[in-house]
Write an enzyme that holds these catalytic residues in place. Structure first.
Site, PDB file in Angstrom:
ATOM      1  N   SER A  61       0.853  -1.193   0.000  1.00 49.40           N
ATOM      2  CA  SER A  61       0.000   0.000   0.000  1.00 49.40           C
ATOM      3  C   SER A  61       0.883   1.236   0.000  1.00 49.40           C
ATOM      4  O   SER A  61       2.028   1.191   0.459  1.00 49.40           O
ATOM      5  CB  SER A  61      -0.890   0.003   1.250  1.00 49.40           C
ATOM      6  OG  SER A  61      -1.580   1.230   1.387  1.00 49.40           O
ATOM      7  N   TYR A  68      -2.418  -0.229  10.638  1.00 53.66           N
ATOM      8  CA  TYR A  68      -2.493  -0.671   9.242  1.00 53.66           C
ATOM      9  C   TYR A  68      -1.212  -0.306   8.493  1.00 53.66           C
ATOM     10  O   TYR A  68      -0.634  -1.131   7.779  1.00 53.66           O
ATOM     11  CB  TYR A  68      -3.699  -0.039   8.560  1.00 53.66           C
ATOM     12  CG  TYR A  68      -3.810  -0.394   7.098  1.00 53.66           C
ATOM     13  CD1 TYR A  68      -4.163  -1.679   6.704  1.00 53.66           C
ATOM     14  CD2 TYR A  68      -3.557   0.554   6.099  1.00 53.66           C
ATOM     15  CE1 TYR A  68      -4.257  -2.013   5.364  1.00 53.66           C
ATOM     16  CE2 TYR A  68      -3.655   0.223   4.759  1.00 53.66           C
ATOM     17  CZ  TYR A  68      -4.003  -1.060   4.395  1.00 53.66           C
ATOM     18  OH  TYR A  68      -4.090  -1.390   3.067  1.00 53.66           O
TER      19      TYR A  68
END
Length: 264
Positions: free
Chosen positions: A144, A157
């Site tokens: 990501s 995260y």
């Protein structure tokens, strides 16, 4: 005949979102698909769709919880028994929960690391030695942009995706000696049901929805990279440019972007 004709491609988290789109495009290219996710009913529906739309008869589906190592070992052993070899592993399974660090629930923190990091490593270890022995293969890890630049309300995260990038970068150098390709995929926010879990309030989608990537675009970039030595896929380009600028001038980016970063 296409580049992927007859190649065995394993996709985790294939029941929805990005994994679902990757599976459809790979089927269109003639790949032999092995689709993995916890929700077997959704995988069965995807299998039916692929078989109908692409006359593809080589679709295997398995229920898999990547956070359970014994489950990973059992499922991959069965895949090797059925398929003989795996040409491409796409580690797509993952989830996020957006909370301020002081509000993060321990069980969610633990679950994110189990799925996003340890599950990815377990699946990779299940195929790695086989690819090394064959001196061919491709491992694609979905990371990501959050793994390059963390922002408020994504501390856990982002930490998992930083870990994925660290693991992927080391793995790439190790496996290059065995002619096994390793690619990291670093997308920004994608318009999938990821945010139903990450941000149930809907505030994040409301604020950044117009900049979200379509999963088909990301999936197509991944399909095009299979079999190449592409190091990273970074989308969208403008967001990756921000990550690069952040690496060079972190204080400036944190100061100028503070207001925008808190829109999660």
């Amino acid at each position: 005949m296409t580049r992927l004709q007859g190649k065995t491609i394993v996709i985790t988290g294939a029941s929805s979102g990005l994994g679902y789109e990757i599976a459809k495009l790979a089927a269109q290219e003639g790949a032999k698909l092995v689709l993995l996710a916890r929700r077997l009913d959704r995988l069965q529906l995807l299998k039916q769709k692929i078989e109908q739309d692409f006359a593809q008869k080589d679709v295997l589906v398995y229920s898999l919880d990547v956070s359970k190592r014994t489950n990973v070992e059992e499922v991959f052993a069965e895949i090797f028994t059925r398929c003989g070899s795996i040409d491409v592993l796409i580690n797509n399974a993952g989830f996020g929960v957006f909370d301020y660090a002081h509000e993060a629930k321990w069980e969610e923190t633990e679950a994110m690391f189990q799925v996003n990091v340890l599950g990815l490593i377990a699946c990779t270890q299940a195929v790695m030695s086989h690819m090394q022995a064959r001196r061919s293969g491709h491992i694609i890890n979905i990371a990501s942009q959050a793994g390059k630049m963390a922002t408020p309300k994504s501390s856990v995260y982002a930490a998992t995706k930083h870990a994925v990038l660290g693991y992927t970068n080391s793995l790439r150098m190790e496996l290059a000696r065995d002619h096994v390709h390793v690619t990291a995929v670093n997308p920004g926010p994608i318009a999938t049901d990821f945010f139903a879990t990450a941000d149930p309030s809907g505030a994040y989608v409301a604020n950044v929805g117009k900049w979200m990537l379509q999963p088909e675009k990301v999936a197509r970039a991944i399909i095009q990279a299979i079999g190449t030595n592409k190091r990273e896929i970074n989308l969208p380009k403008w967001m990756n440019a921000g990550s690069v600028f952040y690496t060079l001038f972190p204080r400036v980016v944190e100061r100028l972007g503070r207001k925008a970063f808190f829109k999660k």
